[in-house]
Scaffold this active site. Structure first.
Site, PDB file in Angstrom:
ATOM      1  N   LYS A  41      41.165  19.657  45.579  1.00  0.00           N
ATOM      2  CA  LYS A  41      41.534  19.851  46.979  1.00  0.00           C
ATOM      3  C   LYS A  41      41.010  18.702  47.833  1.00  0.00           C
ATOM      4  O   LYS A  41      41.718  18.138  48.662  1.00  0.00           O
ATOM      5  CB  LYS A  41      40.939  21.180  47.464  1.00  0.00           C
ATOM      6  CG  LYS A  41      41.614  21.769  48.665  1.00  0.00           C
ATOM      7  CD  LYS A  41      41.001  23.111  49.044  1.00  0.00           C
ATOM      8  CE  LYS A  41      41.800  24.279  48.520  1.00  0.00           C
ATOM      9  NZ  LYS A  41      41.318  25.571  49.016  1.00  0.00           N
ATOM     10  N   THR A 127      35.051  35.031  58.757  1.00  0.00           N
ATOM     11  CA  THR A 127      34.986  36.399  59.293  1.00  0.00           C
ATOM     12  C   THR A 127      33.884  37.163  58.559  1.00  0.00           C
ATOM     13  O   THR A 127      33.968  37.351  57.341  1.00  0.00           O
ATOM     14  CB  THR A 127      36.350  37.104  59.088  1.00  0.00           C
ATOM     15  OG1 THR A 127      37.357  36.298  59.718  1.00  0.00           O
ATOM     16  CG2 THR A 127      36.350  38.489  59.674  1.00  0.00           C
ATOM     17  N   PHE A 156      40.734  32.660  65.101  1.00  0.00           N
ATOM     18  CA  PHE A 156      41.826  33.605  65.394  1.00  0.00           C
ATOM     19  C   PHE A 156      43.200  33.042  65.049  1.00  0.00           C
ATOM     20  O   PHE A 156      44.210  33.615  65.428  1.00  0.00           O
ATOM     21  CB  PHE A 156      41.787  34.004  66.875  1.00  0.00           C
ATOM     22  CG  PHE A 156      40.565  34.811  67.243  1.00  0.00           C
ATOM     23  CD1 PHE A 156      40.545  36.191  67.095  1.00  0.00           C
ATOM     24  CD2 PHE A 156      39.420  34.187  67.723  1.00  0.00           C
ATOM     25  CE1 PHE A 156      39.418  36.937  67.421  1.00  0.00           C
ATOM     26  CE2 PHE A 156      38.286  34.926  68.052  1.00  0.00           C
ATOM     27  CZ  PHE A 156      38.282  36.305  67.904  1.00  0.00           C
ATOM     28  N   CYS A 264      44.202  38.252  55.702  1.00  0.00           N
ATOM     29  CA  CYS A 264      43.235  38.711  56.711  1.00  0.00           C
ATOM     30  C   CYS A 264      43.299  40.201  57.036  1.00  0.00           C
ATOM     31  O   CYS A 264      42.303  40.902  56.867  1.00  0.00           O
ATOM     32  CB  CYS A 264      43.416  37.906  57.996  1.00  0.00           C
ATOM     33  SG  CYS A 264      42.858  36.211  57.800  1.00  0.00           S
TER      34      CYS A 264
HETATM   35  N1  LIG Z   1      43.568  32.244  56.585  1.00  0.00           N
HETATM   36  C1  LIG Z   1      43.628  32.726  57.813  1.00  0.00           C
HETATM   37  O1  LIG Z   1      44.714  32.903  58.380  1.00  0.00           O
HETATM   38  C2  LIG Z   1      42.371  33.059  58.571  1.00  0.00           C
HETATM   39  C3  LIG Z   1      42.450  33.272  59.955  1.00  0.00           C
HETATM   40  C4  LIG Z   1      41.283  33.584  60.649  1.00  0.00           C
HETATM   41  C5  LIG Z   1      40.084  33.720  59.973  1.00  0.00           C
HETATM   42  N2  LIG Z   1      40.042  33.530  58.628  1.00  0.00           N
HETATM   43  C6  LIG Z   1      38.749  33.641  57.945  1.00  0.00           C
HETATM   44  O2  LIG Z   1      38.299  32.319  57.702  1.00  0.00           O
HETATM   45  C7  LIG Z   1      37.596  32.265  56.445  1.00  0.00           C
HETATM   46  C8  LIG Z   1      38.252  31.240  55.542  1.00  0.00           C
HETATM   47  O3  LIG Z   1      39.553  31.681  55.255  1.00  0.00           O
HETATM   48  P1  LIG Z   1      40.624  30.745  54.513  1.00  0.00           P
HETATM   49  O4  LIG Z   1      41.893  31.504  54.480  1.00  0.00           O
HETATM   50  O5  LIG Z   1      40.568  29.405  55.095  1.00  0.00           O
HETATM   51  O6  LIG Z   1      39.979  30.706  53.044  1.00  0.00           O
HETATM   52  P2  LIG Z   1      40.480  29.862  51.785  1.00  0.00           P
HETATM   53  O7  LIG Z   1      40.250  30.740  50.626  1.00  0.00           O
HETATM   54  O8  LIG Z   1      41.833  29.296  52.034  1.00  0.00           O
HETATM   55  O9  LIG Z   1      39.475  28.629  51.741  1.00  0.00           O
HETATM   56  C9  LIG Z   1      38.121  28.767  51.501  1.00  0.00           C
HETATM   57  C10 LIG Z   1      37.628  27.443  50.925  1.00  0.00           C
HETATM   58  O10 LIG Z   1      36.209  27.519  50.787  1.00  0.00           O
HETATM   59  C11 LIG Z   1      35.860  26.775  49.618  1.00  0.00           C
HETATM   60  N3  LIG Z   1      34.502  27.159  49.202  1.00  0.00           N
HETATM   61  C12 LIG Z   1      34.104  28.315  48.609  1.00  0.00           C
HETATM   62  N4  LIG Z   1      32.784  28.279  48.400  1.00  0.00           N
HETATM   63  C13 LIG Z   1      32.327  27.094  48.877  1.00  0.00           C
HETATM   64  C14 LIG Z   1      31.053  26.493  48.962  1.00  0.00           C
HETATM   65  N5  LIG Z   1      29.959  27.111  48.517  1.00  0.00           N
HETATM   66  N6  LIG Z   1      30.953  25.258  49.498  1.00  0.00           N
HETATM   67  C15 LIG Z   1      32.067  24.603  49.944  1.00  0.00           C
HETATM   68  N7  LIG Z   1      33.307  25.134  49.909  1.00  0.00           N
HETATM   69  C16 LIG Z   1      33.434  26.381  49.378  1.00  0.00           C
HETATM   70  C17 LIG Z   1      36.956  27.131  48.642  1.00  0.00           C
HETATM   71  O11 LIG Z   1      37.031  26.199  47.586  1.00  0.00           O
HETATM   72  C18 LIG Z   1      38.186  27.135  49.549  1.00  0.00           C
HETATM   73  O12 LIG Z   1      38.813  25.865  49.575  1.00  0.00           O
HETATM   74  C19 LIG Z   1      37.596  33.688  55.908  1.00  0.00           C
HETATM   75  O13 LIG Z   1      36.426  34.341  56.301  1.00  0.00           O
HETATM   76  C20 LIG Z   1      38.802  34.317  56.590  1.00  0.00           C
HETATM   77  O14 LIG Z   1      38.678  35.707  56.726  1.00  0.00           O
HETATM   78  C21 LIG Z   1      41.155  33.185  57.914  1.00  0.00           C
END
Ligand SMILES: NC(=O)c1ccc[n+]([C@@H]2O[C@H](COP(=O)([O-])OP(=O)(O)OC[C@H]3O[C@@H](n4cnc5c(N)ncnc54)[C@H](O)[C@@H]3O)[C@@H](O)[C@H]2O)c1
Length: 436
Positions: A41, A127, A156, A264
């Site tokens: 990535k 979150t 959000f 989410c």
């Molecule tokens: N996707 C959405 O639409 C959205 C919207 C609002 C809030 N959120 C919240 O935001 C957060 C992230 O969501 P997302 O959808 O981006 O997740 P995602 O799964 O797409 O991405 C998470 C990333 O974190 C990386 N990661 C995991 N452990 C790690 C570590 N120790 N060090 C460095 N990188 C690490 C993973 O490799 C991955 O690339 C969650 O808590 C989610 O609930 C998501």
């Protein structure tokens, strides 16, 4: 510590949220390093390749890379050693018991701790339930003696419109315990020109769960009213337009359909349900919402089986594999619940999606009644039942009359996007949501 203007920022976790945040902060002149443990990535992002489908993000990413303000790494030392603000945006899936799995948040807290600059602000954007900053603080303190600040700034954005949501947020919620930390984060978010709500970390964390659970509640409410409509002759669309004119209710965000999905809402409702139970709030609304949503697709399929004179032996075109249009995210997508049930009932399924096929091919097994096809046309070929699961524009603006064969065919419009009269005029049987 005197914070620079613009600032040096590290974003940990370059998933849907992290990449958009990193590119947005860099576009305002901040020096941003995006960090992830996923080497592939990071290598892709450094080349300007977004590893998922998000409209506008490749352009924003490339322009931020071109300025030299944005880089990506897997190296914590490199990312954290100069960072004034560190944003944790790693995933927080729910565990089997519904609680938030904070493993990745805690792992990143541990990994960043020993490189922290004195006075740095560590922001949890993931979150997380109220109280999480205490555990993050304990972990960091085990690995460093430097003084630092903690904050919670929940995200959000909506997938599919993540770039515009990030650049023009309805509000920025800043959860802090000290006015000086609030000032740093207000400065960082100033270019977004959004209303900033400065609250306690716990209020910020609750606001995120409350917002998503409220939206999930609206969807579930619409679905329950839709179910009742089906027995009464009432039409859900007409009912919603009538109640929406009440200013206390509003006509926005009504989605009768297959229930809520995605990365989410399902997990956030489960996590709020679990959190509510932990604090003795039993029974609670979130438990009912979660159960209704989980039963939604099985109940719909039971009815569908009867309406189409039995799915056994039927050729079914499943249109839409992502959880909603304009994304290739398949986390808790409706097709993942629907396709196995169709196959169990003896149907032969062809699945198609304009963006999510590469993801689908990684997580679904073809054969045994399922094929994933490359074109919309292939999916529709000889179909007995056309299931419109996701309202991608190419599905809802299509003239299906060209696909009418000399056999009985059904269109299941799971998002109520087509005109029933038009579908019937084409010669198909129409099945919608919340109407007889
Ligand atoms: N996707 C959405 O639409 C959205 C919207 C609002 C809030 N959120 C919240 O935001 C957060 C992230 O969501 P997302 O959808 O981006 O997740 P995602 O799964 O797409 O991405 C998470 C990333 O974190 C990386 N990661 C995991 N452990 C790690 C570590 N120790 N060090 C460095 N990188 C690490 C993973 O490799 C991955 O690339 C969650 O808590 C989610 O609930 C998501």
């Amino acid at each position: 510590m005197l914070y620079s203007d613009p600032m040096t920022v590290a974003v940990i976790g370059t998933g849907f949220v992290g990449v958009v945040s990193a590119a947005a902060f860099a576009s305002f002149g901040n020096t941003v390093i995006g960090l992830d443990i996923d080497e592939k990535k990071v290598a892709d992002l450094q080349l300007g390749i977004v590893p998922f489908h998000e409209p506008g993000l490749p352009e924003l990413l490339r322009s931020s890379l071109d300025t030299g303000n944005l880089t990506f790494t897997t190296d914590y030392k490199k990312a954290i050693s100069n960072a004034e603000v560190i944003i944790i945006a790693v995933g927080t899936p729910s565990k089997a018991d519904g609680s938030a799995d904070l493993t990745y948040v805690h792992a990143s807290a541990e990994a960043l701790a020993k490189y922290l600059l004195p006075g740095a602000v560590v922001v949890v954007k993931s979150t997380v339930p109220p109280g999480t900053l205490h555990s993050v603080d304990e972990i960091i303190k085990k690995h460093t003696d430097v003084a630092y600040e903690l904050a919670s700034v929940p995200e959000f954005l909506k997938e599919g419109t993540a770039v515009s949501d990030t650049m023009n947020p309805d509000r920025v919620v800043i959860g802090v315990s000290s006015p000086s930390t609030a000032e740093v984060l207000k400065k960082l978010h100033e270019p977004f020109k959004a209303e900033m709500v400065v609250v306690s970390p716990e209020s910020a964390q609750m606001a995120k769960y409350a917002a998503n659970s409220y939206l999930a509640t609206r969807i579930t409410f619409a679905n329950q009213i839709a179910n009742i409509c089906e027995h009464t002759g009432a039409q859900i669309g007409e009912v919603l337009s009538a109640i929406g004119l009440d200013q206390r209710i509003g006509s926005h965000y009504w989605y009768p359909g297959l229930g809520y999905g995605g990365s989410c809402f399902p997990k956030d409702v489960r996590e709020l349900k679990h959190f509510a139970e932990q604090v003795g709030e039993v029974p609670n609304l979130f438990s009912a919402i979660n159960e209704l949503n989980e039963n939604r697709i099985p109940n719909i399929l039971k009815n569908l089986d009867e309406v189409v004179d039995g799915l056994n032996g039927k050729k079914v075109a499943v249109l839409g594999l992502s959880f909603k249009p304009n994304t290739d995210d398949m986390r808790e997508a409706p097709c993942l619940a629907i396709i196995p049930k169709l196959i169990e009932k003896g149907a032969m399924v062809k699945g198609y999606d304009p963006a999510a096929l590469p993801v689908a091919r990684k997580i679904m097994t073809e054969g045994n009644g399922l094929s994933l096809v490359d074109t919309f046309d292939e999916a529709l070929e000889d179909a007995d039942v056309i299931m419109l699961l996701v309202e991608w524009p190419e599905f809802i603006n299509f003239d299906y009359s060209a696909k009418k064969l000399s056999k009985k065919q059904w269109i299941f419009d799971a998002r109520n996007q087509l005109e029933p009269q038009t579908v019937r005029a084409w010669g198909f049987e129409y099945i919608g949501i919340g109407q007889k």
